[in-house]
Write an enzyme that holds these catalytic residues in place. Structure first.
Site, PDB file in Angstrom:
ATOM      1  N   PRO A  86       2.750 -51.433   7.806  1.00  0.00           N
ATOM      2  CA  PRO A  86       2.545 -50.066   7.292  1.00  0.00           C
ATOM      3  C   PRO A  86       2.276 -50.025   5.788  1.00  0.00           C
ATOM      4  O   PRO A  86       1.768 -49.030   5.292  1.00  0.00           O
ATOM      5  CB  PRO A  86       3.848 -49.339   7.634  1.00  0.00           C
ATOM      6  CG  PRO A  86       4.737 -50.305   8.299  1.00  0.00           C
ATOM      7  CD  PRO A  86       4.039 -51.603   8.463  1.00  0.00           C
ATOM      8  N   GLU A 113      12.479 -55.235  11.634  1.00  0.00           N
ATOM      9  CA  GLU A 113      12.573 -54.433  10.417  1.00  0.00           C
ATOM     10  C   GLU A 113      11.771 -55.012   9.266  1.00  0.00           C
ATOM     11  O   GLU A 113      11.592 -54.370   8.253  1.00  0.00           O
ATOM     12  CB  GLU A 113      14.044 -54.271  10.012  1.00  0.00           C
ATOM     13  CG  GLU A 113      14.799 -53.319  10.925  1.00  0.00           C
ATOM     14  CD  GLU A 113      15.307 -53.968  12.213  1.00  0.00           C
ATOM     15  OE1 GLU A 113      15.084 -55.182  12.412  1.00  0.00           O
ATOM     16  OE2 GLU A 113      15.920 -53.245  13.014  1.00  0.00           O
ATOM     17  N   ASP A 164     -21.897 -42.458  15.644  1.00  0.00           N
ATOM     18  CA  ASP A 164     -20.437 -42.295  15.724  1.00  0.00           C
ATOM     19  C   ASP A 164     -19.909 -41.347  14.665  1.00  0.00           C
ATOM     20  O   ASP A 164     -20.444 -41.293  13.569  1.00  0.00           O
ATOM     21  CB  ASP A 164     -19.730 -43.635  15.431  1.00  0.00           C
ATOM     22  CG  ASP A 164     -19.729 -44.560  16.603  1.00  0.00           C
ATOM     23  OD1 ASP A 164     -19.987 -44.098  17.716  1.00  0.00           O
ATOM     24  OD2 ASP A 164     -19.458 -45.762  16.391  1.00  0.00           O
TER      25      ASP A 164
HETATM   26 CL1  6GU Z   1      -0.162 -52.226  11.006  1.00  0.00          CL
HETATM   27  N1  6GU Z   1       2.376 -51.817  11.607  1.00  0.00           N
HETATM   28  C1  6GU Z   1       3.443 -51.029  11.800  1.00  0.00           C
HETATM   29  N2  6GU Z   1       4.608 -51.587  12.126  1.00  0.00           N
HETATM   30  N3  6GU Z   1       3.417 -49.715  11.659  1.00  0.00           N
HETATM   31  C2  6GU Z   1       2.237 -49.185  11.321  1.00  0.00           C
HETATM   32  C3  6GU Z   1       1.080 -49.933  11.115  1.00  0.00           C
HETATM   33  C4  6GU Z   1       1.180 -51.280  11.258  1.00  0.00           C
HETATM   34  N4  6GU Z   1       0.086 -49.103  10.785  1.00  0.00           N
HETATM   35  C5  6GU Z   1       0.621 -47.896  10.802  1.00  0.00           C
HETATM   36  N5  6GU Z   1       1.908 -47.933  11.126  1.00  0.00           N
END
Ligand code: 6GU
Length: 221
Positions: A86, A113, A164
């Site tokens: 994230p 985690e 697209d």
């Molecule tokens: Cl790539 N991984 C995780 N764990 N959460 C996410 C993500 C990736 N992209 C958005 N949320």
């Protein structure tokens, strides 16, 4: 193109690449996709792949050794190593185009985690699919793989992704098929006119209108 995905949950991938367009792309040898369980690379006698964080705190942290060894084994001079997290760069269509020109992509799915910070040193890029938190990178790797594979030459007709949504930072125009009137809703007259110039104009306008209404941020790009 070759795509290798490193995960602790290989079963999550059982069906996803075994259907529809991605399956056909694999069958036609336009892409090769391999799923690796990095637990297979652990040197720990109990097959451990994670441990508690130094300094304390909650949760388990993925250890570097299994991931480093797995990447060392499959990486070549042509590989691009991408960590799914994230905190990565936000993924978007322009990146799908860029990555569709690579020869070999290696996706590392973070889980639990967190992961040991030193894993970042073997990655060329970190990607996130949006501002929300998933339980792991698996779903993100599927989303990104799907969006790249459909762009590979021969997978779908080029004319179907030229228009697209997000190409030229515009959303897609509305489409209609038979019947001409459905529950009182009529197909716009211009689409029945046979006038290709007018149709193109109409679609361009609808694309712009829709983008203005729904995603004005795209027009600023
Ligand atoms: Cl790539 N991984 C995780 N764990 N959460 C996410 C993500 C990736 N992209 C958005 N949320």
């Amino acid at each position: 193109m070759k795509i290798d995905i490193l995960t602790l949950f290989p079963n999550m991938f059982n069906d996803i690449f075994n259907e529809s367009i991605i399956k056909r792309a694999i069958d036609n040898k336009l892409v090769e996709i391999n799923i690796h369980n990095f637990r297979d690379y652990t040197l720990d006698p109990h097959n451990k792949v994670d441990d508690t964080p130094y300094g304390g705190g909650s949760g388990m942290v993925l250890m570097p050794q299994p991931i480093f060894d797995c990447v060392d084994k499959i990486k070549t001079a042509d590989s691009k190593v991408i960590l799914l997290t994230p905190d990565g760069v936000k993924y978007e269509q322009s990146l799908a185009y860029d990555l569709s020109h690579e020869k070999h992509l290696i996706f590392i799915c973070g889980h639990y985690e967190g992961f040991d910070e030193r894993i970042r040193t073997i990655c060329d890029m970190e990607l996130s699919i949006g501002d929300y938190v998933l339980t792991g990178g698996e779903l993100a790797s599927m989303v990104i793989t799907d969006s790249i594979v459909r762009l590979l030459p021969g997978v779908i007709e080029e004319s179907s992704h030229i228009n697209d949504s997000f190409n030229n930072n515009l959303l897609d125009y509305p489409s209609y098929t038979k019947p001409r009137v459905f529950r009182g809703m009529e197909v716009p007259e211009v689409l029945l006119s046979g006038n290709h110039k007018k149709i193109e104009e109409y679609r361009k306008n609808e694309s712009l209108k829709r983008t203005q209404e729904r995603r004005p941020d795209l027009l600023e790009k």
